[in-house]
Design an enzyme around this catalytic site. Structure first.
Site, PDB file in Angstrom:
ATOM      1  N   ARG A   1      11.448  -7.762   5.694  1.00 23.32           N
ATOM      2  CA  ARG A   1      11.466  -6.308   5.878  1.00 23.32           C
ATOM      3  C   ARG A   1      12.370  -5.922   7.045  1.00 23.32           C
ATOM      4  O   ARG A   1      12.378  -6.557   8.084  1.00 23.32           O
ATOM      5  CB  ARG A   1      10.040  -5.803   6.119  1.00 23.32           C
ATOM      6  CG  ARG A   1       9.907  -4.307   6.023  1.00 23.32           C
ATOM      7  CD  ARG A   1       8.462  -3.887   5.835  1.00 23.32           C
ATOM      8  NE  ARG A   1       7.659  -4.091   7.046  1.00 23.32           N
ATOM      9  CZ  ARG A   1       6.400  -3.662   7.166  1.00 23.32           C
ATOM     10  NH1 ARG A   1       5.813  -3.033   6.164  1.00 23.32           N
ATOM     11  NH2 ARG A   1       5.727  -3.882   8.280  1.00 23.32           N
TER      12      ARG A   1
ATOM     13  N   ARG B   1      -1.664 -10.737  12.618  1.00 23.70           N
ATOM     14  CA  ARG B   1      -2.072  -9.480  11.984  1.00 23.70           C
ATOM     15  C   ARG B   1      -2.983  -9.746  10.780  1.00 23.70           C
ATOM     16  O   ARG B   1      -3.959  -9.029  10.555  1.00 23.70           O
ATOM     17  CB  ARG B   1      -0.833  -8.684  11.557  1.00 23.70           C
ATOM     18  CG  ARG B   1       0.011  -8.185  12.711  1.00 23.70           C
ATOM     19  CD  ARG B   1       1.338  -7.627  12.231  1.00 23.70           C
ATOM     20  NE  ARG B   1       1.155  -6.435  11.414  1.00 23.70           N
ATOM     21  CZ  ARG B   1       2.134  -5.885  10.690  1.00 23.70           C
ATOM     22  NH1 ARG B   1       3.331  -6.447  10.658  1.00 23.70           N
ATOM     23  NH2 ARG B   1       1.905  -4.778   9.995  1.00 23.70           N
TER      24      ARG B   1
ATOM     25  N   ARG C   1      11.499  -5.498  12.972  1.00 19.18           N
ATOM     26  CA  ARG C   1      10.496  -5.171  13.974  1.00 19.18           C
ATOM     27  C   ARG C   1       9.867  -6.452  14.511  1.00 19.18           C
ATOM     28  O   ARG C   1       9.730  -7.441  13.787  1.00 19.18           O
ATOM     29  CB  ARG C   1       9.400  -4.275  13.380  1.00 19.18           C
ATOM     30  CG  ARG C   1       9.916  -2.969  12.847  1.00 19.18           C
ATOM     31  CD  ARG C   1       8.800  -2.004  12.504  1.00 19.18           C
ATOM     32  NE  ARG C   1       7.686  -2.614  11.774  1.00 19.18           N
ATOM     33  CZ  ARG C   1       6.733  -1.901  11.183  1.00 19.18           C
ATOM     34  NH1 ARG C   1       6.754  -0.583  11.250  1.00 19.18           N
ATOM     35  NH2 ARG C   1       5.749  -2.497  10.527  1.00 19.18           N
TER      36      ARG C   1
ATOM     37  N   LYS D   1       0.819  -1.217   0.000  1.00 21.01           N
ATOM     38  CA  LYS D   1       0.000   0.000   0.000  1.00 21.01           C
ATOM     39  C   LYS D   1       0.849   1.261   0.000  1.00 21.01           C
ATOM     40  O   LYS D   1       0.566   2.214  -0.731  1.00 21.01           O
ATOM     41  CB  LYS D   1      -0.937   0.037   1.211  1.00 21.01           C
ATOM     42  CG  LYS D   1      -2.027  -0.996   1.231  1.00 21.01           C
ATOM     43  CD  LYS D   1      -3.106  -0.656   2.236  1.00 21.01           C
ATOM     44  CE  LYS D   1      -2.579  -0.413   3.629  1.00 21.01           C
ATOM     45  NZ  LYS D   1      -1.995  -1.621   4.237  1.00 21.01           N
TER      46      LYS D   1
ATOM     47  N   ARG E   1     -12.613   1.219   8.040  1.00 18.58           N
ATOM     48  CA  ARG E   1     -12.103  -0.074   8.497  1.00 18.58           C
ATOM     49  C   ARG E   1     -13.232  -1.028   8.872  1.00 18.58           C
ATOM     50  O   ARG E   1     -13.026  -2.242   8.998  1.00 18.58           O
ATOM     51  CB  ARG E   1     -11.170   0.131   9.702  1.00 18.58           C
ATOM     52  CG  ARG E   1     -10.412  -1.102  10.132  1.00 18.58           C
ATOM     53  CD  ARG E   1      -9.558  -0.814  11.339  1.00 18.58           C
ATOM     54  NE  ARG E   1      -8.452   0.070  11.016  1.00 18.58           N
ATOM     55  CZ  ARG E   1      -7.265  -0.331  10.582  1.00 18.58           C
ATOM     56  NH1 ARG E   1      -7.042  -1.626  10.388  1.00 18.58           N
ATOM     57  NH2 ARG E   1      -6.319   0.523  10.318  1.00 18.58           N
TER      58      ARG E   1
END
Length: 216
Positions: free
Chosen positions: A127, A168, A157, A13, A88
């Site tokens: 990532r 998630r 992270r 995104k 959302r």
């Protein structure tokens, strides 16, 4: 041009939002950024928002909607915007429609970047973030690999670890799929295959947007 951008974590995104901003001269609005900005401001609403975030709860629809309304009234959106993170929930769809109509704005399309779960897990697992600049890199994405001298200081992270990514994705599917289905029924949804090179994804977005706007 007014767009909603929907996609799972790691769907690309951010990359596509930057391309939309550069190509169409619109502004990228991120509800995540708005929430962080509100908390940092120390305003009454920001303090209230922080009570939810700090406890790991979702911020209620009414507070998020208030932030969106305030953001759209800043006067810096002459060419429109691309917003991600809102609506959302199905309930927020109606609120967003009200917000747009009251400001005489029209939603052009809802862009969904569709990426299989296994691709998302691989992407996010690769990532890394630069702790000094906050810049995010993907070690296996063409054109996004850092220089060797920089790579040594990059960190992963905690929420980019495979077991957390699956959680998630489960949350994303539970929250967002009903929104996607609603916009599909309304005839405003554009879906593109996001499991390709970013340039190919954007080319598909441009073609579909052109076709959508011509038919309106």
């Amino acid at each position: 041009m007014h767009l909603i951008l929907i996609g799972a974590p790691g769907s690309g995104k951010g990359t596509q939002a930057r391309r939309l901003v550069k190509t169409y001269g619109i502004v990228h609005i991120s509800t995540g950024d708005m929430l962080r900005e509100a908390v940092h401001s120390g305003s009454d609403l920001g303090v209230l928002v922080n009570t939810y975030i700090s406890q790991g709860h979702l911020v209620p629809d009414t507070h998020v909607t208030t932030l969106v309304e305030e953001r759209l009234d800043r006067g810096d959106l002459p060419n429109g915007f691309v917003i991600d993170g809102y609506p959302r929930t199905v309930g927020q769809i109606g609120e967003f429609d009200r917000i747009m109509k009251s400001r005489q704005r029209t939603l052009d399309a809802v862009l969904r970047i569709d990426v299989p779960a296994e691709v998302v897990i691989n992407r996010l697992s690769d990532r890394r973030i630069d702790p000094e600049t906050g810049r995010i890199y993907n070690l296996n994405l063409e054109g996004d690999h850092p220089d060797p001298d920089l790579e040594v200081r990059l960190v992963q992270r905690n929420d980019d670890r495979p077991e957390i990514i699956k959680q998630r994705l489960s949350t994303y599917n539970a929250e967002t799929l009903p929104v996607i289905e609603q916009y599909r029924e309304m005839g405003q949804l554009i879906e593109v295959n996001g499991a390709r090179a970013p340039s190919l994804v954007f080319a598909s977005i441009q073609r579909r947007l052109s076709s959508q706007t011509e038919s309106q």
